[in-house]
Scaffold this active site. Structure first.
Site, PDB file in Angstrom:
ATOM      1  N   ASP A 143     -14.059  -8.115  -1.203  1.00  0.00           N
ATOM      2  CA  ASP A 143     -15.277  -7.445  -0.728  1.00  0.00           C
ATOM      3  C   ASP A 143     -16.339  -7.320  -1.830  1.00  0.00           C
ATOM      4  OD1 ASP A 143     -14.115  -7.185   1.691  1.00  0.00           O
ATOM      5  OD2 ASP A 143     -13.640  -5.053   1.506  1.00  0.00           O
ATOM      6  N   ILE A 182      -9.152 -15.670   5.168  1.00  0.00           N
ATOM      7  CA  ILE A 182     -10.146 -15.887   4.104  1.00  0.00           C
ATOM      8  C   ILE A 182      -9.664 -15.331   2.766  1.00  0.00           C
ATOM      9  CG2 ILE A 182     -12.084 -15.894   5.740  1.00  0.00           C
ATOM     10  CD1 ILE A 182     -13.012 -13.226   4.456  1.00  0.00           C
ATOM     11  N   ARG A 235     -15.026  -3.873   4.882  1.00  0.00           N
ATOM     12  CA  ARG A 235     -14.861  -2.557   5.501  1.00  0.00           C
ATOM     13  C   ARG A 235     -16.068  -1.667   5.302  1.00  0.00           C
ATOM     14  NH1 ARG A 235      -8.700  -1.685   3.829  1.00  0.00           N
ATOM     15  NH2 ARG A 235      -9.604  -1.525   1.780  1.00  0.00           N
ATOM     16  N   THR A 295     -10.811  -7.738  -5.417  1.00  0.00           N
ATOM     17  CA  THR A 295     -11.286  -7.420  -4.065  1.00  0.00           C
ATOM     18  C   THR A 295     -12.173  -8.529  -3.563  1.00  0.00           C
ATOM     19  OG1 THR A 295     -13.003  -6.171  -2.925  1.00  0.00           O
ATOM     20  CG2 THR A 295     -12.894  -5.853  -5.257  1.00  0.00           C
ATOM     21  N   ARG A 324       0.873  -1.179   0.000  1.00  0.00           N
ATOM     22  CA  ARG A 324       0.000   0.000   0.000  1.00  0.00           C
ATOM     23  C   ARG A 324       0.907   1.224   0.000  1.00  0.00           C
ATOM     24  NH1 ARG A 324      -5.174  -1.787   0.722  1.00  0.00           N
ATOM     25  NH2 ARG A 324      -5.460  -3.621   2.007  1.00  0.00           N
TER      26      ARG A 324
END
Ligand code: ATP
Ligand code: MG
Length: 436
Positions: free
Chosen positions: A203, A357, A248, A201, A147
């Protein structure tokens, strides 16, 4: 993946038989759940009639290419958090570039955008078919990731130095934002460098694509963890299994794993509110459930219940993403304190599978998906397209301009069928879900 298109359906067989006109009011609790009696879905849409401004360009190989593969160098970089399937995408890009387009040199930039700075932690790795042969059998990314912002001009200077004509970026919203900035600078400098994204992602929160790779594998693992929490809960008097899952800002992993599992009693996602106190608050409802069933399973997405923290201080990671307060530990402490105060014995097992995960290898669904994403990314780059990522929409791979995703995030649509099913099945809305 496109199996439904290959099935030939005889139109005369499509009328659904019924026993008569239904007269009795449905007893379902959620009245918003109903489907219009004559609601239908088109089998074969007539795309020639469609408003073209409301369409994505379809991905795939083109009869003419922009680059002569034998003359170019390509690059690959992986950024942000891990996701099952990154190595599968790298492997497919390398194989397709080399085998189909005869590209002689493919550079793997190391540790995210940092590897494209002029002081990289490690030099780029040359990627050959031999080097990537077995990488799809492993989680993580062989290139490494990171990052933190890098200077856009510096990254473009490095692409020029290394003679890179197409850069494939595998990453989430932050990565695609960075790639968009690079495309703008490349245009400004009038360079012939293409940047193609492959959204990554767990997510599933990237707009403009109905699915992202890694999601299915992450849900598989999350479901197994919930199952363990259920056994823990069942095996104790007043047993509570509490599982915190990644997510998130979007609760797709928690919601899907919960639906897949069937044993969850309460699930909280960032898209919904979480109330602890009062008659319909979780603590009271949980107490009522334990009295009757002696066990309960709770799933919470990491971004849920942030309204319960009374501090305004915002912490961020190296890329500027907001770091949420730990709702899992907070709930564990609140539940323990509530029952201890009331002298009610409970056994609470808190499970946070955390990164496990996302660092596993891809399951078969994701592996197939990654292969198709990687191939389409190569076809797009070779055709001279730039500033796009490969999306998946209406069972078709697409070219989605980076502009579409900038500063946006896909969340669970609270008007969607998923949400209705979630609410109907499990979603906590101040009621107990005990079946009498
Ligand atoms: P994840 O889903 O794991 O969060 P991500 O791609 O969103 O994946 P980030 O760490 O947010 O992960 O971003 C990846 C990289 O993109 C980081 O190096 C970050 O600094 C960089 N980046 C994000 N936004 C920009 C931007 N506007 N300009 C340049 N670089 C950016
Ligand atoms: Mg991100």
């Amino acid at each position: 993946m496109d199996s439904q298109k290959s099935v030939s359906i005889e139109l005369q067989n499509l009328q659904v038989d019924t026993l008569g006109t239904p007269q009795i009011a449905s007893p379902l609790r959620n009245k918003n759940y109903y489907v219009e009696n004559n609601a239908r879905i088109v089998i074969d849409p007539d795309f020639s009639q469609v408003d073209k401004s409301k369409t994505f360009e379809i991905a795939g190989p083109r009869s003419e290419v922009f680059f002569d593969g034998a003359q170019i160098t390509c690059g690959i970089v992986t950024c942000g958090g891990l996701c099952p399937g990154i190595n599968n995408v790298i492997r497919t890009i390398v194989m397709t570039l080399r085998e189909q387009y005869k590209v002689p040199k493919i550079l793997g930039f190391r540790y995210g955008y940092q590897g494209l700075s002029n002081a990289p932690l490690a030099e780029p790795m040359e990627l050959t078919p031999q080097k990537v042969e077995n990488i799809h059998n492993h989680g993580g990314t062989i290139l490494g990731s990171s990052r933190g912002k890098q200077d856009i001009n510096e990254m473009i200077d490095v692409l020029i130095q290394k003679n890179v004509s197409i850069l494939f970026v595998i990453g989430g919203d932050g990565t695609l934002n960075g790639a968009h900035e690079m495309v703008k600078e490349i245009k400004k400098r009038n360079l012939m460098i293409s940047i193609i994204g492959i959204p990554k992602t767990i997510d599933n929160d990237i707009v403009g694509t109905s699915q992202t790779f890694g999601f299915s594998s992450a849900v598989n693992i999350a479901e197994k963890v919930i199952s363990c929490a259920h056994y823990e809960a069942l095996s104790a008097w007043n047993g509570i299994g509490l599982v915190k899952l990644m997510g998130r800002d979007s609760g797709f992993v928690a919601a899907h794993a919960t639906l897949a599992n069937n044993d969850v009693n309460y699930c909280f996602v960032p898209e919904d509110s979480l109330t602890l106190e009062g008659e319909t608050g979780l603590l009271n409802v949980l107490e009522h459930r334990l009295e009757k069933k002696r066990h309960a399973v709770i799933v919470v997405a990491e971004g849920a219940g942030q309204n319960l923290f009374h501090t305004s201080a915002t912490q961020r990671d190296a890329s500027g993403n907001v770091l949420h307060k730990d709702i899992g530990v907070f709930l564990k402490d609140k539940i323990n304190a509530h029952f201890s105060h009331k002298n009610i014995p409970i056994t609470l097992k808190y499970i946070d599978p955390s990164y496990t995960i996302r660092s596993v290898k891809a399951n078969s669904e994701d592996s197939t998906f990654c292969l198709m994403l990687g191939q389409n990314a190569v076809h797009a780059g070779m055709s001279g397209r730039t500033g796009i990522f490969i999306g998946y929409w209406n069972q078709t791979f697409t070219h989605v301009p980076f502009k579409v995703v900038i500063n946006k995030r896909k969340k669970i649509d609270t008007k969607s069928a998923l949400w209705k099913i979630f609410q109907e099945t499990i979603g906590y809305n101040g009621r107990d879900n005990i079946v009498e």
